[in-house]
Design a protein around this motif. Structure first.
Motif, PDB file in Angstrom:
ATOM      1  N   VAL A 232       0.841  -1.200   0.000  1.00 14.16           N
ATOM      2  CA  VAL A 232       0.000   0.000   0.000  1.00 14.16           C
ATOM      3  C   VAL A 232       0.875   1.249   0.000  1.00 14.16           C
ATOM      4  O   VAL A 232       0.620   2.207  -0.737  1.00 14.16           O
ATOM      5  N   LEU A 233       1.936   1.241   0.829  1.00 14.22           N
ATOM      6  CA  LEU A 233       2.855   2.373   0.875  1.00 14.22           C
ATOM      7  C   LEU A 233       3.570   2.548  -0.462  1.00 14.22           C
ATOM      8  O   LEU A 233       3.709   3.665  -0.970  1.00 14.22           O
ATOM      9  N   GLU A 234       3.998   1.450  -1.054  1.00 15.78           N
ATOM     10  CA  GLU A 234       4.678   1.512  -2.354  1.00 15.78           C
ATOM     11  C   GLU A 234       3.736   2.050  -3.434  1.00 15.78           C
ATOM     12  O   GLU A 234       4.164   2.793  -4.326  1.00 15.78           O
ATOM     13  N   ALA A 235       2.458   1.701  -3.334  1.00 14.29           N
ATOM     14  CA  ALA A 235       1.485   2.205  -4.308  1.00 14.29           C
ATOM     15  C   ALA A 235       1.335   3.721  -4.182  1.00 14.29           C
ATOM     16  O   ALA A 235       1.206   4.430  -5.186  1.00 14.29           O
ATOM     17  N   GLU A 236       1.367   4.225  -2.956  1.00 13.98           N
ATOM     18  CA  GLU A 236       1.276   5.671  -2.754  1.00 13.98           C
ATOM     19  C   GLU A 236       2.513   6.375  -3.298  1.00 13.98           C
ATOM     20  O   GLU A 236       2.417   7.424  -3.946  1.00 13.98           O
ATOM     21  N   PHE A 237       3.691   5.810  -3.075  1.00 14.66           N
ATOM     22  CA  PHE A 237       4.912   6.399  -3.630  1.00 14.66           C
ATOM     23  C   PHE A 237       4.868   6.374  -5.164  1.00 14.66           C
ATOM     24  O   PHE A 237       5.312   7.327  -5.819  1.00 14.66           O
ATOM     25  N   ALA A 238       4.331   5.305  -5.713  1.00 18.43           N
ATOM     26  CA  ALA A 238       4.211   5.214  -7.172  1.00 18.43           C
ATOM     27  C   ALA A 238       3.285   6.306  -7.701  1.00 18.43           C
ATOM     28  O   ALA A 238       3.547   6.903  -8.758  1.00 18.43           O
ATOM     29  N   ARG A 239       2.208   6.558  -6.979  1.00 21.06           N
ATOM     30  CA  ARG A 239       1.283   7.631  -7.379  1.00 21.06           C
ATOM     31  C   ARG A 239       1.995   8.985  -7.355  1.00 21.06           C
ATOM     32  O   ARG A 239       1.858   9.795  -8.285  1.00 21.06           O
ATOM     33  N   GLN A 240       2.786   9.239  -6.295  1.00 18.88           N
ATOM     34  CA  GLN A 240       3.501  10.506  -6.203  1.00 18.88           C
ATOM     35  C   GLN A 240       4.573  10.630  -7.284  1.00 18.88           C
ATOM     36  O   GLN A 240       4.793  11.727  -7.821  1.00 18.88           O
ATOM     37  N   ARG A 241       5.236   9.517  -7.601  1.00 14.77           N
ATOM     38  CA  ARG A 241       6.220   9.554  -8.697  1.00 14.77           C
ATOM     39  C   ARG A 241       5.542   9.900 -10.018  1.00 14.77           C
ATOM     40  O   ARG A 241       6.080  10.678 -10.826  1.00 14.77           O
TER      41      ARG A 241
ATOM     42  N   ARG B 109       3.095   8.894  15.468  1.00 13.48           N
ATOM     43  CA  ARG B 109       2.333  10.138  15.624  1.00 13.48           C
ATOM     44  C   ARG B 109       3.182  11.192  16.343  1.00 13.48           C
ATOM     45  O   ARG B 109       3.146  12.375  15.988  1.00 13.48           O
ATOM     46  N   ARG B 110       3.949  10.769  17.346  1.00 16.78           N
ATOM     47  CA  ARG B 110       4.818  11.704  18.057  1.00 16.78           C
ATOM     48  C   ARG B 110       5.870  12.280  17.112  1.00 16.78           C
ATOM     49  O   ARG B 110       6.133  13.492  17.109  1.00 16.78           O
ATOM     50  N   TYR B 111       6.471  11.428  16.309  1.00 15.70           N
ATOM     51  CA  TYR B 111       7.484  11.847  15.343  1.00 15.70           C
ATOM     52  C   TYR B 111       6.905  12.880  14.373  1.00 15.70           C
ATOM     53  O   TYR B 111       7.521  13.935  14.132  1.00 15.70           O
ATOM     54  N   LEU B 112       5.740  12.589  13.824  1.00 17.35           N
ATOM     55  CA  LEU B 112       5.120  13.524  12.884  1.00 17.35           C
ATOM     56  C   LEU B 112       4.799  14.849  13.564  1.00 17.35           C
ATOM     57  O   LEU B 112       4.906  15.916  12.946  1.00 17.35           O
ATOM     58  N   GLY B 113       4.450  14.796  14.852  1.00 15.20           N
ATOM     59  CA  GLY B 113       4.177  16.018  15.604  1.00 15.20           C
ATOM     60  C   GLY B 113       5.415  16.854  15.863  1.00 15.20           C
ATOM     61  O   GLY B 113       5.317  18.065  16.070  1.00 15.20           O
ATOM     62  N   ILE B 114       6.585  16.225  15.833  1.00 16.71           N
ATOM     63  CA  ILE B 114       7.843  16.959  16.012  1.00 16.71           C
ATOM     64  C   ILE B 114       8.242  17.656  14.716  1.00 16.71           C
ATOM     65  O   ILE B 114       8.652  18.821  14.721  1.00 16.71           O
ATOM     66  N   VAL B 115       8.132  16.960  13.597  1.00 22.48           N
ATOM     67  CA  VAL B 115       8.675  17.498  12.344  1.00 22.48           C
ATOM     68  C   VAL B 115       7.680  18.350  11.558  1.00 22.48           C
ATOM     69  O   VAL B 115       8.083  19.095  10.661  1.00 22.48           O
ATOM     70  N   PHE B 116       6.375  18.262  11.886  1.00 22.66           N
ATOM     71  CA  PHE B 116       5.373  19.090  11.222  1.00 22.66           C
ATOM     72  C   PHE B 116       4.638  19.937  12.254  1.00 22.66           C
ATOM     73  O   PHE B 116       4.327  19.462  13.352  1.00 22.66           O
ATOM     74  N   THR B 117       4.321  21.191  11.911  1.00 23.59           N
ATOM     75  CA  THR B 117       3.451  21.981  12.781  1.00 23.59           C
ATOM     76  C   THR B 117       2.007  21.520  12.649  1.00 23.59           C
ATOM     77  O   THR B 117       1.227  21.600  13.593  1.00 23.59           O
ATOM     78  N   ASP B 118       1.648  21.041  11.468  1.00 23.81           N
ATOM     79  CA  ASP B 118       0.311  20.504  11.213  1.00 23.81           C
ATOM     80  C   ASP B 118       0.489  19.110  10.623  1.00 23.81           C
ATOM     81  O   ASP B 118       0.538  18.947   9.398  1.00 23.81           O
ATOM     82  N   PRO B 119       0.632  18.080  11.469  1.00 21.69           N
ATOM     83  CA  PRO B 119       0.967  16.734  10.980  1.00 21.69           C
ATOM     84  C   PRO B 119      -0.042  16.225   9.958  1.00 21.69           C
ATOM     85  O   PRO B 119      -1.255  16.371  10.142  1.00 21.69           O
ATOM     86  N   PRO B 120       0.428  15.652   8.862  1.00 18.21           N
ATOM     87  CA  PRO B 120      -0.485  15.109   7.854  1.00 18.21           C
ATOM     88  C   PRO B 120      -1.170  13.847   8.363  1.00 18.21           C
ATOM     89  O   PRO B 120      -0.632  13.132   9.214  1.00 18.21           O
ATOM     90  N   PHE B 121      -2.356  13.598   7.828  1.00 12.32           N
ATOM     91  CA  PHE B 121      -3.046  12.351   8.146  1.00 12.32           C
ATOM     92  C   PHE B 121      -2.432  11.224   7.333  1.00 12.32           C
ATOM     93  O   PHE B 121      -2.339  11.300   6.113  1.00 12.32           O
ATOM     94  N   VAL B 122      -1.972  10.197   8.024  1.00 12.16           N
ATOM     95  CA  VAL B 122      -1.417   9.016   7.352  1.00 12.16           C
ATOM     96  C   VAL B 122      -2.351   7.850   7.661  1.00 12.16           C
ATOM     97  O   VAL B 122      -2.448   7.407   8.810  1.00 12.16           O
ATOM     98  N   PRO B 123      -3.055   7.337   6.678  1.00  7.52           N
ATOM     99  CA  PRO B 123      -4.044   6.289   6.942  1.00  7.52           C
ATOM    100  C   PRO B 123      -3.400   4.928   7.158  1.00  7.52           C
ATOM    101  O   PRO B 123      -2.297   4.665   6.682  1.00  7.52           O
ATOM    102  N   TRP B 124      -4.113   4.070   7.884  1.00  8.74           N
ATOM    103  CA  TRP B 124      -3.747   2.659   7.935  1.00  8.74           C
ATOM    104  C   TRP B 124      -4.089   2.081   6.566  1.00  8.74           C
ATOM    105  O   TRP B 124      -5.093   2.480   5.970  1.00  8.74           O
ATOM    106  N   PRO B 125      -3.279   1.196   6.000  1.00 10.60           N
ATOM    107  CA  PRO B 125      -2.145   0.496   6.593  1.00 10.60           C
ATOM    108  C   PRO B 125      -0.776   1.133   6.301  1.00 10.60           C
ATOM    109  O   PRO B 125       0.242   0.541   6.593  1.00 10.60           O
ATOM    110  N   ALA B 126      -0.779   2.343   5.699  1.00 13.34           N
ATOM    111  CA  ALA B 126       0.500   3.001   5.451  1.00 13.34           C
ATOM    112  C   ALA B 126       1.247   3.237   6.759  1.00 13.34           C
ATOM    113  O   ALA B 126       2.472   3.139   6.816  1.00 13.34           O
ATOM    114  N   THR B 127       0.488   3.530   7.834  1.00 14.48           N
ATOM    115  CA  THR B 127       1.131   3.727   9.131  1.00 14.48           C
ATOM    116  C   THR B 127       1.872   2.471   9.569  1.00 14.48           C
ATOM    117  O   THR B 127       2.992   2.548  10.083  1.00 14.48           O
TER     118      THR B 127
END
Length: 310
Positions: A29-38, A193-211
């Motif tokens: 699922v994660l690879e499919a999302e990266f493929a979409r972004q590419r 979620r903690r990591y995303l909260g550190i590096v983003f001021t407005d953390p993006p939503f990352v759906p399961w199962p990409a998480t």
């Protein structure tokens, strides 16, 4: 009625198959999302061998060369949102640094910033073209800065984005690093979620199962990340770039978000004071990942700097 029942059965079968893949193979699922972004960025994947390592990198567009170097725990995919903009007028390359992502990692190899700067110099040499712009983010900024100091003929203009390598005003992230912890460590979804909260001021939503896929990747790299952080965060190379700033003669763009909770924005002024030629762009409303949070503004700043008169 019979046809509708068949169609419903097929739809349910496909749905169950999709759920099954998501549960058993979240990486797909994660690879499919990266493929979409590419696809959106017009980017393709390539490999080459340089500095004794196999490198995996993304390439998009045509024109003057721009090279994008990711940071600690990052990857080439971090650049896809901004590559989409840059590739309209430039040839853009974004590698996974050796040891990270899909590039080769060798047991007992040195992946500290100095060694990586030398490897990056060899990687760039394979393209037989000096980059119009060499961009480094966070740890990648420290690597790019060291390369510019030690291999000056290989760079034109450089961009240090939220860059490591100098002493900045103390913050919570810095205190945790100096205490021996890795604030970026991810072994659970809660830590993600903690990591995303550190590096983003407005953390993006990352759906399961990409998480789940992201957690699995990061969990496998815990020991490697800790070893690198020992080098760049609290070891003898932590602030190695600061001492070498006077050697950098290339024009430098310092690009930061005002709300960076990892490399405090005070670092930009330290870089500015130590560099022969630099200018600063500060963005509002973003954290440590400006190229993902504000790709349009970042692309505008990079292109403005690349196309400015000497």
């Amino acid at each position: 009625m019979k046809k509708s029942r068949v169609a419903l059965a097929v739809s349910l079968g496909l749905a169950l198959t999709t759920v099954g893949v998501a549960v058993t193979m979240p990486e797909r699922v994660l690879e499919a999302e990266f493929a979409r972004q590419r696809w959106l960025a017009g980017a393709s994947q390539h490999t080459l061998v340089a500095a004794g390592h196999r490198w995996n990198y993304l390439e998009a567009g045509q024109g003057p060369l721009i090279v994008l170097v990711h940071g600690f725990t990052g990857s080439k995919e971090n650049w896809l949102p901004v590559m989409r903009e840059l590739a309209k007028t430039h040839r853009v390359i974004a590698p996974d640094l050796p040891g990270w992502g899909e590039s080769e990692r060798q047991a007992d190899a040195d992946y500290g910033p100095g060694a990586q700067a030398d490897r990056l110099a060899e990687f760039l040499a394979t393209f037989h073209e000096q980059p119009a712009l060499l961009v480094g983010h966070s740890m990648g900024g420290q690597i790019v800065g060291l390369l510019a100091a030690r291999h000056p003929t290989q760079v034109g203009r450089i961009v240090l984005m939220s860059s490591a390598g100098v002493k900045f005003e103390e913050n919570q992230f810095g205190r945790e690093v100096l205490a021996g912890r890795n604030p970026f460590e991810v072994t659970t979804r809660a830590e993600l979620r903690r990591y995303l909260g550190i590096v983003f001021t407005d953390p993006p939503f990352v759906p399961w199962p990409a998480t789940e896929a992201l957690v699995r990747r990061r969990r496998a790299d815990v020991a490697f990340e800790q070893g690198i952080l020992d080098r760049i965060g609290r070891g003898p190379e932590a602030f190695s770039l600061e001492a070498e700033l006077p050697k950098i003669q290339a024009p430098v763009l310092l690009l930061w978000c005002r709300d960076d909770r990892v490399i405090d924005v005070s670092a930009a002024e330290i870089f500015h004071r130590g560099l022969a030629r630099s200018q600063t762009v500060l963005l509002a409303g973003c954290g440590h990942m400006p190229m993902m949070a504000q790709p349009g503004n970042v692309a505008e700043a990079l292109l403005g700097f690349a196309n400015a008169a000497p």
